[in-house]
Motif scaffolding. Structure first.
Motif, mmCIF file in Angstrom:
data_model
loop_
_atom_site.group_PDB
_atom_site.id
_atom_site.type_symbol
_atom_site.label_atom_id
_atom_site.label_comp_id
_atom_site.label_asym_id
_atom_site.label_seq_id
_atom_site.Cartn_x
_atom_site.Cartn_y
_atom_site.Cartn_z
ATOM 1 N N LEU A 100 0.953 -1.078 0.017
ATOM 2 C CA LEU A 100 0.070 -0.080 -0.165
ATOM 3 C C LEU A 100 0.994 1.257 -0.036
ATOM 4 O O LEU A 100 1.745 1.356 0.745
ATOM 5 C CB LEU A 100 -0.818 0.098 1.308
ATOM 6 C CG LEU A 100 -1.776 1.412 1.537
ATOM 7 C CD1 LEU A 100 -2.743 1.542 0.336
ATOM 8 C CD2 LEU A 100 -2.506 1.304 2.732
ATOM 9 N N GLU A 101 0.571 2.153 -0.967
ATOM 10 C CA GLU A 101 1.243 3.440 -0.943
ATOM 11 C C GLU A 101 0.222 4.649 -0.988
ATOM 12 O O GLU A 101 -0.724 4.626 -1.813
ATOM 13 C CB GLU A 101 1.860 3.450 -2.132
ATOM 14 C CG GLU A 101 3.288 4.171 -1.976
ATOM 15 C CD GLU A 101 4.361 4.005 -3.342
ATOM 16 O OE1 GLU A 101 5.381 4.049 -3.253
ATOM 17 O OE2 GLU A 101 3.823 4.117 -4.599
ATOM 18 N N ILE A 161 5.538 11.396 0.848
ATOM 19 C CA ILE A 161 4.852 9.910 0.928
ATOM 20 C C ILE A 161 4.067 9.783 2.342
ATOM 21 O O ILE A 161 5.021 9.721 3.254
ATOM 22 C CB ILE A 161 6.139 8.921 0.526
ATOM 23 C CG1 ILE A 161 6.557 9.148 -0.743
ATOM 24 C CG2 ILE A 161 5.369 7.579 0.661
ATOM 25 C CD1 ILE A 161 7.868 8.506 -1.215
ATOM 26 N N PHE A 162 2.987 9.625 2.226
ATOM 27 C CA PHE A 162 2.056 9.519 3.627
ATOM 28 C C PHE A 162 2.406 8.248 4.133
ATOM 29 O O PHE A 162 2.477 8.166 5.443
ATOM 30 C CB PHE A 162 0.513 9.953 3.494
ATOM 31 C CG PHE A 162 -0.159 10.139 4.551
ATOM 32 C CD1 PHE A 162 -0.049 11.079 5.579
ATOM 33 C CD2 PHE A 162 -1.067 9.046 4.871
ATOM 34 C CE1 PHE A 162 -0.818 11.183 6.426
ATOM 35 C CE2 PHE A 162 -1.990 9.104 6.026
ATOM 36 C CZ PHE A 162 -1.572 10.238 7.019
ATOM 37 N N TYR A 163 2.236 7.138 3.466
ATOM 38 C CA TYR A 163 2.324 5.817 3.965
ATOM 39 C C TYR A 163 2.758 4.913 2.799
ATOM 40 O O TYR A 163 2.376 4.936 1.694
ATOM 41 C CB TYR A 163 0.818 5.405 4.346
ATOM 42 C CG TYR A 163 0.878 3.945 5.000
ATOM 43 C CD1 TYR A 163 1.200 3.686 6.312
ATOM 44 C CD2 TYR A 163 0.760 2.836 4.024
ATOM 45 C CE1 TYR A 163 1.218 2.342 6.961
ATOM 46 C CE2 TYR A 163 0.871 1.461 5.023
ATOM 47 C CZ TYR A 163 1.187 1.545 6.115
ATOM 48 O OH TYR A 163 1.067 -0.088 6.879
ATOM 49 N N THR A 164 3.700 4.136 3.177
ATOM 50 C CA THR A 164 4.041 3.126 2.370
ATOM 51 C C THR A 164 4.395 1.563 3.317
ATOM 52 O O THR A 164 5.127 1.927 4.334
ATOM 53 C CB THR A 164 5.392 3.406 1.441
ATOM 54 O OG1 THR A 164 5.624 2.324 0.630
ATOM 55 C CG2 THR A 164 6.635 3.687 2.184
ATOM 56 N N GLY A 165 3.840 0.518 2.878
ATOM 57 C CA GLY A 165 3.998 -0.613 3.561
ATOM 58 C C GLY A 165 3.312 -1.591 3.143
ATOM 59 O O GLY A 165 2.405 -1.768 2.457
ATOM 60 N N GLU A 166 3.215 -2.764 4.146
ATOM 61 C CA GLU A 166 2.315 -3.762 3.722
ATOM 62 C C GLU A 166 1.046 -3.639 4.544
ATOM 63 O O GLU A 166 1.065 -3.087 5.556
ATOM 64 C CB GLU A 166 3.181 -5.159 4.257
ATOM 65 C CG GLU A 166 4.077 -5.803 3.377
ATOM 66 C CD GLU A 166 4.658 -7.096 3.575
ATOM 67 O OE1 GLU A 166 4.441 -7.518 4.788
ATOM 68 O OE2 GLU A 166 4.923 -7.932 2.663
ATOM 69 N N PHE A 202 -7.523 9.849 -5.870
ATOM 70 C CA PHE A 202 -7.650 8.748 -6.763
ATOM 71 C C PHE A 202 -6.909 7.650 -6.438
ATOM 72 O O PHE A 202 -6.167 7.575 -5.516
ATOM 73 C CB PHE A 202 -7.051 8.881 -8.261
ATOM 74 C CG PHE A 202 -7.612 10.303 -8.742
ATOM 75 C CD1 PHE A 202 -8.836 9.805 -9.585
ATOM 76 C CD2 PHE A 202 -7.258 11.503 -8.716
ATOM 77 C CE1 PHE A 202 -9.342 11.209 -10.298
ATOM 78 C CE2 PHE A 202 -7.616 12.468 -9.391
ATOM 79 C CZ PHE A 202 -8.761 12.405 -10.125
ATOM 80 N N MET A 203 -7.405 6.600 -6.577
ATOM 81 C CA MET A 203 -6.848 5.226 -6.112
ATOM 82 C C MET A 203 -6.742 4.329 -7.241
ATOM 83 O O MET A 203 -7.772 3.940 -8.165
ATOM 84 C CB MET A 203 -7.699 4.600 -4.782
ATOM 85 C CG MET A 203 -7.341 3.234 -4.544
ATOM 86 S SD MET A 203 -8.139 2.548 -3.065
ATOM 87 C CE MET A 203 -9.651 2.572 -3.586
ATOM 88 N N THR A 251 -2.310 1.888 -4.771
ATOM 89 C CA THR A 251 -1.868 3.410 -4.664
ATOM 90 C C THR A 251 -2.883 4.199 -4.789
ATOM 91 O O THR A 251 -4.038 3.991 -5.475
ATOM 92 C CB THR A 251 -1.037 3.654 -6.014
ATOM 93 O OG1 THR A 251 0.042 2.728 -6.298
ATOM 94 C CG2 THR A 251 -0.449 4.892 -6.014
ATOM 95 N N ILE A 252 -2.877 5.068 -3.498
ATOM 96 C CA ILE A 252 -3.711 6.416 -3.255
ATOM 97 C C ILE A 252 -3.089 7.417 -3.381
ATOM 98 O O ILE A 252 -1.934 7.784 -2.835
ATOM 99 C CB ILE A 252 -4.453 5.900 -1.808
ATOM 100 C CG1 ILE A 252 -5.154 4.939 -1.854
ATOM 101 C CG2 ILE A 252 -5.282 7.239 -1.802
ATOM 102 C CD1 ILE A 252 -5.669 4.509 -0.469
#
Length: 137
Positions: free
Chosen positions: A9-10, A17-22, A71-72, A80-81
């Motif tokens: 998820l990104e 970059i607000f969030y990146t990870g599983e 957008f997602m 990706t959001i």
């Protein structure tokens, strides 16, 4: 309970970059309604509406954030959001959100024909989301 299958998820805003990870799951609001995404979701592109996004990380840990439009894209590889704005609860200025709520309510009650009612309604929804999320922390 067994661990769910994970996906990448990104969440990206213009500022960072607000969030990146599983993640095991992500839930958020789209213009078509609320949606929950697990691994192996069908490919999809959709418009994100203002709302609270809930990320379920591996092990069931939950993280919530205000996502205010974007957008997602869901692919086989990741979700990706691209968000106009996102905030963790501790980043929300509650006083500022309360002031925005009051301004939007005044505009919606106004009889001034020059006021963009759709924009005022959107501002009200955004402020209410921020206030709700900040109240959970």
């Amino acid at each position: 309970m067994a661990d769910l299958k994970r996906f990448q998820l990104e969440v990206i805003s213009p500022e960072r970059i607000f969030y990146t990870g599983e993640a095991e799951m992500v839930e958020l609001t789209t213009t078509e309604g609320d949606i929950g995404i697990y691994a192996d979701h069908i490919p999809l592109t959709t418009i994100v509406a203002p709302g609270i996004m809930t990320i379920t990380e591996p092990g069931g840990k939950l993280k919530e954030a205000a996502v205010l439009e974007g957008f997602m894209e869901i692919t086989q590889e990741k979700v990706t959001i691209l968000a106009q704005s996102c905030e963790w609860p501790e980043e929300i200025d509650v006083n500022r959100a309360q002031e925005a709520k009051a301004r939007a309510e005044r505009r919606l009650k106004s009889s001034d024909a020059n006021i963009n009612m759709a924009r005022a309604d959107l501002a009200l929804r955004k402020s209410l989301i921020r206030i709700e999320l900040a109240g959970k922390k």
